[in-house]
Design an enzyme around this catalytic site. Sequence first.
Site, PDB file in Angstrom:
ATOM      1  CB  THR A 165       5.344   6.710  -0.709  1.00 45.72           C
ATOM      2  OG1 THR A 165       4.027   7.268  -0.721  1.00 45.72           O
ATOM      3  CG2 THR A 165       5.476   5.715  -1.863  1.00 45.72           C
ATOM      4  CE  LYS A 166       3.238  11.893   0.495  1.00 46.98           C
ATOM      5  NZ  LYS A 166       2.226  12.912   0.108  1.00 46.98           N
ATOM      6  CG  ASN A 170       3.785 -16.537   4.606  1.00 46.51           C
ATOM      7  OD1 ASN A 170       4.406 -17.454   4.078  1.00 46.51           O
ATOM      8  ND2 ASN A 170       2.516 -16.644   4.943  1.00 46.51           N
ATOM      9  NE  ARG A 230     -13.435  -0.566   7.219  1.00 46.10           N
ATOM     10  CZ  ARG A 230     -13.338  -1.264   8.352  1.00 46.10           C
ATOM     11  NH1 ARG A 230     -13.223  -0.642   9.519  1.00 46.10           N
ATOM     12  NH2 ARG A 230     -13.349  -2.584   8.331  1.00 46.10           N
ATOM     13  CG  HIS A 238      19.907   4.369  -5.422  1.00 44.81           C
ATOM     14  ND1 HIS A 238      21.190   3.935  -5.142  1.00 44.81           N
ATOM     15  CD2 HIS A 238      19.110   3.280  -5.280  1.00 44.81           C
ATOM     16  CE1 HIS A 238      21.161   2.642  -4.853  1.00 44.81           C
ATOM     17  NE2 HIS A 238      19.909   2.219  -4.928  1.00 44.81           N
TER      18      HIS A 238
END
Length: 200
Positions: free
Chosen positions: A164-165, A84, A182, A114
């Site tokens: 982030t993971k 989109n 879930r 960085h």
Amino acid sequence: MASEKEKMLNEKPYLASDDELATERLFSQSLCFEINHIPPAKIENRNKLYQKLLGSTGKKFHIEIPFYCDYGYNIEIGENFYSNYNCTILDCAKVKIGDNVMLAPNVSIFTAGHPIDAEMRNTGLEYAIPVSIGNNVWIGGNSVINPGVKIGDNTVIGSGSVVTKDIPANVIAAGNPCKVIREITNEDKHFYFRKRKFEE
């Protein structure tokens, strides 16, 4: 001695100010500018330029404008990809996206980062770690996918998430930072939104 581009593609610290990389970014920016100013009805013209810009595409894809990326050649999208409005992909490293992936508005995918230390950051060094998104993934609006993340098949990422993971396959995940809420089950086949059922 490795070039800055070779360092970038091999997940090593590199200088983005390098002339070769700056030239390649300018080429990508110019193509993005051209794509983003093609009238909406001229989809075939736009898709030809996307195929020139991106590393590889499926036969069927649709990317709403505006679209932005750093290099383009590091982006691989599978069949039946949909993005989109206002997608941004910083593809200093490989961004591999599977089949039947949907991106809602304002999704950002970042491979670039960085150094944490200010002195090292001020040298102009940056790094790039690949991102991988599996098949049948839906990523909600205003989500950010950070460097090095892998998202498994069939997973849904809720709106506004900061990933982030790694997120496994077959789950709903959301939040900042994004966490699994879930698993997706067969029961989900009966509902289109919360407790609203599909008609039999």
